[in-house]
Design an enzyme around this catalytic site. Structure first.
Site, PDB file in Angstrom:
ATOM      1  N   ASP A  16      35.898  39.726  33.349  1.00 15.97           N
ATOM      2  CA  ASP A  16      36.985  38.776  33.232  1.00 15.97           C
ATOM      3  C   ASP A  16      36.933  37.581  32.589  1.00 15.97           C
ATOM      4  OD1 ASP A  16      38.563  40.584  34.732  1.00 15.97           O
ATOM      5  OD2 ASP A  16      37.901  39.952  36.692  1.00 15.97           O
ATOM      6  N   ARG A  96      34.502  30.148  47.217  1.00 13.96           N
ATOM      7  CA  ARG A  96      35.692  29.947  46.541  1.00 13.96           C
ATOM      8  C   ARG A  96      35.877  28.065  46.567  1.00 13.96           C
ATOM      9  NH1 ARG A  96      33.812  33.231  43.824  1.00 13.96           N
ATOM     10  NH2 ARG A  96      35.142  35.253  43.128  1.00 13.96           N
ATOM     11  N   ASP A 125      41.579  35.583  45.561  1.00 15.92           N
ATOM     12  CA  ASP A 125      40.746  34.773  44.953  1.00 15.92           C
ATOM     13  C   ASP A 125      41.528  33.525  44.247  1.00 15.92           C
ATOM     14  OD1 ASP A 125      38.249  35.007  46.224  1.00 15.92           O
ATOM     15  OD2 ASP A 125      37.478  36.334  44.406  1.00 15.92           O
ATOM     16  N   SER A 177      33.987  46.387  40.273  1.00 17.25           N
ATOM     17  CA  SER A 177      34.357  44.771  40.202  1.00 17.25           C
ATOM     18  C   SER A 177      33.240  44.310  41.348  1.00 17.25           C
ATOM     19  CB  SER A 177      35.629  44.561  40.795  1.00 17.25           C
ATOM     20  OG  SER A 177      36.032  43.322  41.072  1.00 17.25           O
TER      21      SER A 177
END
Length: 405
Positions: A16, A96, A125, A177
Site C-alpha cells: 500500500d 497505531r 486502522d 496482508s
C-alpha cells in the site's frame, strides 16, 4: 490539492504505502513527501527501507524508535487490565496510537500540510490513525488514498507498482496482508478469506515468529516470569526491561508453537473479518499475569476488572486510546495491580501454556484455610452464613406457597 506542498506519509514499505508515493506525486501536484516509519519492533522489515522510499519519490525517510514507548505506554497498561478483543491480543491496535502520535510530532516539526496513511476504507486502522491525529493535530488534513483512488484490489495495486517500477518483496501468490511489530504478526487475505479453508500453518514462509504446534519439540520448555505491581521485570531470574522480556518470550514461545490463533473478528466498520495471528511472547505474558492475579487480587476487584477489560479492549480496538475513559480505566487498572507482585513458572508444550507454580509475598491464598486437613477454620460458621445469604430465597419461596407471615 494544489495547497498541499508537503506530506508526511506513514510508510511501512509494504504494498500500500509503496505505491502511495508515486500516486501522491501524480494526484497532488508533486508535493514533497516525507516518509515516516515507526520502529515498533518489526526488525528486518526496516531493512532497505530508506533506499526504497527515496527511489520511489520521497525526499527522505525518518525512522522513529517507538518500541519501548509502545510497550511501556500501551501494551503493559493493557495487559494490566487483561484487555483482549474476542481472544485477539490487539497487536495492530497497540501500535497505531503511538505511530500516529509520532506522525503528528514530525508533521508539526517539518511544517507539513497533510498526513497520509495507507489504510483501506474497510479496516480498523484508518480509524485508529485518524482519531489519534485528530487528538494531536485537530486541524491537519488527512489523505487516505484508498478512499480516493480507482484501485479496487491488491492485484491492481501490484499492477500499479509494476507500471511505476516500484520494487516489491511479494508476489501475487504470497500476497497476504500482513502487519508486524514486536508483539505480533497478522495474516489476512488470499485463502484465509474463506473461513472453510484450514490455514496451512506448516507452509514454508507462512508463520514468521515461530513454528506450528505440530512442529514444536516433544519436550516442554520452562520459563519463569517475575512481576512487580503488575509489570514484568525479570525472566528466568534475569532482570531486563519489558520490551526485552517480550523479545525473549517471542523466541521461547515461537519455538514451542505458542500464541497462534485463527479467528473471525467483528471489525469496527461492521463486517466480519478472518485473520491468523501470531503472538507468542504476548500470549505467555498475559497467561503469567493472569495466574499471578489469581492469588493476589481479591474476588470483587478481579471480577469487576474482568468485566471492564471488555470495555477497555473495545476502546483500544476502536481507536480510542487517547480518550478520557481509557485513561480512567487505566487508573483503575493501576490500583488493582498494587499487590500483583511475585513469580510465575510456566511450561510451554506444543502450543500449550501449562501453569507450573507461582509465589507472591502479597498472596491472599492461605493453605491453612483451604486445606482438607485440620485447620483453624470453624466449619460451624457456615450454617449462619448460609441462613442469612439464603434468607431472600427462603422468603420468596414462602410467599409463593402462601406461607409468609
Amino acid at each position: 490539492m494544489s495547497e498541499i506542498k508537503k506530506v508526511v506519509l506513514a510508510y511501512s514499505g509494504g504494498l500500500d504505502t509503496s505505491i502511495i508515493i508515486p500516486w501522491l506525486k501524480e494526484n497532488y501536484g508533486n508535493p514533497e513527501i516525507i516518509a515516516v516509519s515507526g520502529d515498533v519492533g518489526q526488525a528486518d522489515e526496516l531493512e532497505g527501507l530508506e533506499e526504497k522510499a527515496l527511489k520511489t519519490g520521497a525526499s527522505k525517510l525518518i525512522v522513529a524508535d517507538l518500541t519501548d514507548e509502545m510497550v511501556d505506554d500501551v501494551i503493559i497498561p493493557s495487559m494490566k487490565m487483561g484487555a483482549k478483543y474476542e481472544t485477539y491480543l490487539l497487536g495492530t491496535a497497540f501500535a497505531r496510537p503511538i505511530i500516529a502520535k509520532s506522525l503528528c510530532e514530525i508533521a508539526i516539526a517539518e511544517g507539513a500540510d497533510a498526513i497520509c496513511h495507507g489504510c483501506t476504507g474497510k479496516g480498523n486502522d484508518q480509524v485508529r490513525f485518524e482519531l489519534a491525529i485528530k487528538h494531536f493535530c485537530p486541524d491537519m488534513k488527512i489523505i487516505a488514498p484508498w478512499r480516493e483512488w480507482d484501485i479496487v484490489s491488491r492485484d491492481e495495486e501490484i499492477d500499479y507498482a509494476e507500471a511505476h517500477n516500484v520494487p516489491l518483496k511479494i508476489s501475487r501468490e504470497t500476497n497476504y496482508s500482513k502487519d508486524k511489530n514486536l508483539w505480533h504478526l497478522s495474516h489476512e487475505g488470499l485463502d484465509l478469506e474463506d473461513p472453510s479453508n484450514e490455514p496451512n500453518l506448516d507452509k514454508p514462509g507462512f508463520l514468521e515468529m515461530g513454528v506450528s504446534p505440530y512442529q514444536a519439540p516433544d519436550e516442554p520448555t520452562y520459563v519463569t516470569l517475575e512481576f512487580e505491581k503488575g509489570v514484568p521485570v525479570a525472566i528466568d531470574g534475569e532482570r531486563m526491561k519489558a520490551s526485552d522480556i517480550i523479545r525473549k518470550l517471542n523466541v521461547l514461545g515461537g519455538a514451542n508453537g505458542i500464541g497462534i490463533i485463527d479467528i473471525v473478528e467483528n471489525r469496527l466498520v461492521g463486517m466480519k473479518d478472518r485473520g491468523v495471528y501470531e503472538t507468542p511472547g504476548g500470549t505467555i505474558l498475559y497467561a503469567a499475569h493472569e495466574q499471578l492475579e489469581m492469588i493476589t487480587v481479591d474476588k470483587d476487584t478481579l471480577h469487576l476488572k474482568q468485566k471492564l477489560a471488555v470495555d477497555f479492549a473495545d476502546l483500544v480496538y476502536n481507536g480510542k486510546w487517547f480518550s478520557p475513559l481509557r485513561e480512567a480505566l487505566s487508573a483503575f487498572a493501576d490500583k488493582t495491580q498494587e499487590y500483583v507482585t511475585g513469580t510465575v513458572k510456566m511450561k510451554l508444550y506444543k502450543g500449550n501454556i501449562i501453569p507450573a507454580g507461582m509465589t507472591s509475598p502479597c498472596s491472599l491464598y492461605s493453605e491453612d484455610l483451604a486445606t482438607f486437613d485440620e485447620s483453624n477454620y470453624n466449619q460451624k460458621d457456615a450454617e449462619g452464613f448460609i441462613n442469612l445469604w439464603g434468607l431472600p430465597t427462603k422468603v420468596q419461596a414462602l410467599r409463593a406457597q402462601g406461607k409468609l407471615n
